[in-house]
Write an enzyme that holds these catalytic residues in place. Structure first.
Site, PDB file in Angstrom:
ATOM      1  N   PRO A 247     -26.763 -42.002   9.826  1.00  0.00           N
ATOM      2  CA  PRO A 247     -27.884 -42.470  10.653  1.00  0.00           C
ATOM      3  C   PRO A 247     -27.462 -43.502  11.697  1.00  0.00           C
ATOM      4  O   PRO A 247     -27.891 -43.440  12.854  1.00  0.00           O
ATOM      5  CB  PRO A 247     -28.836 -43.072   9.620  1.00  0.00           C
ATOM      6  CG  PRO A 247     -28.541 -42.344   8.352  1.00  0.00           C
ATOM      7  CD  PRO A 247     -27.052 -42.137   8.379  1.00  0.00           C
ATOM      8  N   TYR A 248     -26.611 -44.450  11.288  1.00  0.00           N
ATOM      9  CA  TYR A 248     -26.138 -45.473  12.224  1.00  0.00           C
ATOM     10  C   TYR A 248     -25.288 -44.841  13.319  1.00  0.00           C
ATOM     11  O   TYR A 248     -25.439 -45.147  14.509  1.00  0.00           O
ATOM     12  CB  TYR A 248     -25.343 -46.526  11.457  1.00  0.00           C
ATOM     13  CG  TYR A 248     -24.800 -47.647  12.307  1.00  0.00           C
ATOM     14  CD1 TYR A 248     -25.605 -48.331  13.209  1.00  0.00           C
ATOM     15  CD2 TYR A 248     -23.471 -48.040  12.188  1.00  0.00           C
ATOM     16  CE1 TYR A 248     -25.100 -49.370  13.981  1.00  0.00           C
ATOM     17  CE2 TYR A 248     -22.953 -49.082  12.944  1.00  0.00           C
ATOM     18  CZ  TYR A 248     -23.775 -49.740  13.842  1.00  0.00           C
ATOM     19  OH  TYR A 248     -23.270 -50.765  14.604  1.00  0.00           O
ATOM     20  N   ALA A 249     -24.396 -43.948  12.934  1.00  0.00           N
ATOM     21  CA  ALA A 249     -23.541 -43.273  13.914  1.00  0.00           C
ATOM     22  C   ALA A 249     -24.379 -42.472  14.902  1.00  0.00           C
ATOM     23  O   ALA A 249     -24.097 -42.462  16.110  1.00  0.00           O
ATOM     24  CB  ALA A 249     -22.541 -42.368  13.205  1.00  0.00           C
TER      25      ALA A 249
ATOM     26  N   LYS B 210     -25.946 -44.774  17.455  1.00  0.00           N
ATOM     27  CA  LYS B 210     -24.967 -45.301  18.399  1.00  0.00           C
ATOM     28  C   LYS B 210     -24.429 -44.226  19.346  1.00  0.00           C
ATOM     29  O   LYS B 210     -24.120 -44.512  20.516  1.00  0.00           O
ATOM     30  CB  LYS B 210     -23.817 -45.967  17.640  1.00  0.00           C
ATOM     31  CG  LYS B 210     -24.194 -47.295  17.011  1.00  0.00           C
ATOM     32  CD  LYS B 210     -24.702 -48.286  18.060  1.00  0.00           C
ATOM     33  CE  LYS B 210     -24.809 -49.696  17.550  1.00  0.00           C
ATOM     34  NZ  LYS B 210     -25.292 -50.632  18.593  1.00  0.00           N
TER      35      LYS B 210
END
Length: 251
Positions: A153-155, A158
């Site tokens: 999710p973070y990747a 970003k």
């Protein structure tokens, strides 16, 4: 000379960590710094340190997940300083977790504080940046991890920012606005929290950094930003710059 003296920079998330380090580094070059974030006491601490060092700074409250806050903040910064030349989109809520575990709410916060806030802030600043503007957005080497488990999710958030950066660089180059992305490792409060929560994983991660250390928010990340927004990097736009000690390969 980098041509930064007396320019104005708006830095989100500048009350601590990477944003604070960038604020210190830019102020040392004569940049007037709009220190932007959600917690006034932290913003004022950053401003106080900049002034102690002989620089100029002013605190501006803004929740980047609220469009009205962004529009108001940008207008206030431009009015207070009389111009706006540099935008640093640093603030981000981090949605970590495995795909079956991360909540919709956490992922939505990541989107709202990341790519959506970046897009809104860039659009709000665009009229002021035309002619000699520079924007730096933030990606993460989470998208390049050898094991993406728990970081999807973070990747994803970003990587969306990287796509917006490239589009802005292409669309606004004729307006002489340069737009780049950095992917930093720095000893920020977020990094310290991760180390405390995942000491074994953190130790293994640090062993993969060729330079053997995590970057300093001001000396390593801030000074690199000074270069990116200055005249020495005047022909650089649309790029992702890894500030990670060589840990990830962005080929």
């Amino acid at each position: 000379m980098n041509g930064l003296n007396s320019k104005v920079a708006l830095i989100t998330g500048a009350g601590q960590g990477v944003g604070q380090g960038i604020a210190y580094a830019l102020a040392a070059e004569g940049v007037k710094v709009a220190v932007v974030g959600r917690t006034l006491s932290k913003l004022e601490d950053t401003c106080a340190e900049i002034r102690r060092r002989g620089g100029q700074a002013e605190a501006f409250l803004c929740d980047v997940m609220v469009k009205q806050d962004i529009d108001r903040c940008v207008e206030q910064v431009a009015k207070h300083f009389g111009s706006l030349n540099i935008l640093i989109n640093n603030a981000q809520v981090v949605p970590l977790g495995r795909l079956l575990e991360v909540s919709d709410e956490a992922f939505t916060e990541g989107i709202d504080s990341g790519p959506l806030a970046t897009l809104r802030m860039m659009r709000a600043c665009y009229p002021y940046l035309k002619g000699d503007g520079a924007i730096v957005n933030f990606a993460s080497s989470a998208a390049m991890r050898w094991d993406a488990s728990g970081y999807g999710p973070y990747a994803a958030v970003k990587e969306a920012i990287r796509a917006l950066t490239r589009a802005a660089a292409c669309e606004w180059g004729s307006d002489n606005i340069r737009v780049n992305t950095v992917a930093p490792h720095a000893m920020s409060p977020g990094m310290e929290g991760w180390i405390a929560a995942q000491p074994a994983e953190a130790a293994a991660f640090f062993k993969t950094i060729p330079l053997g250390r995590v970057g300093d928010c001001e000396r390593d990340i801030g000074r690199a930003i000074v270069f990116l927004v200055g005249s020495d990097a005047g022909y650089l736009t649309g790029a992702t710059i890894p500030l990670d000690g060589g840990q990830a390969y962005w080929g």
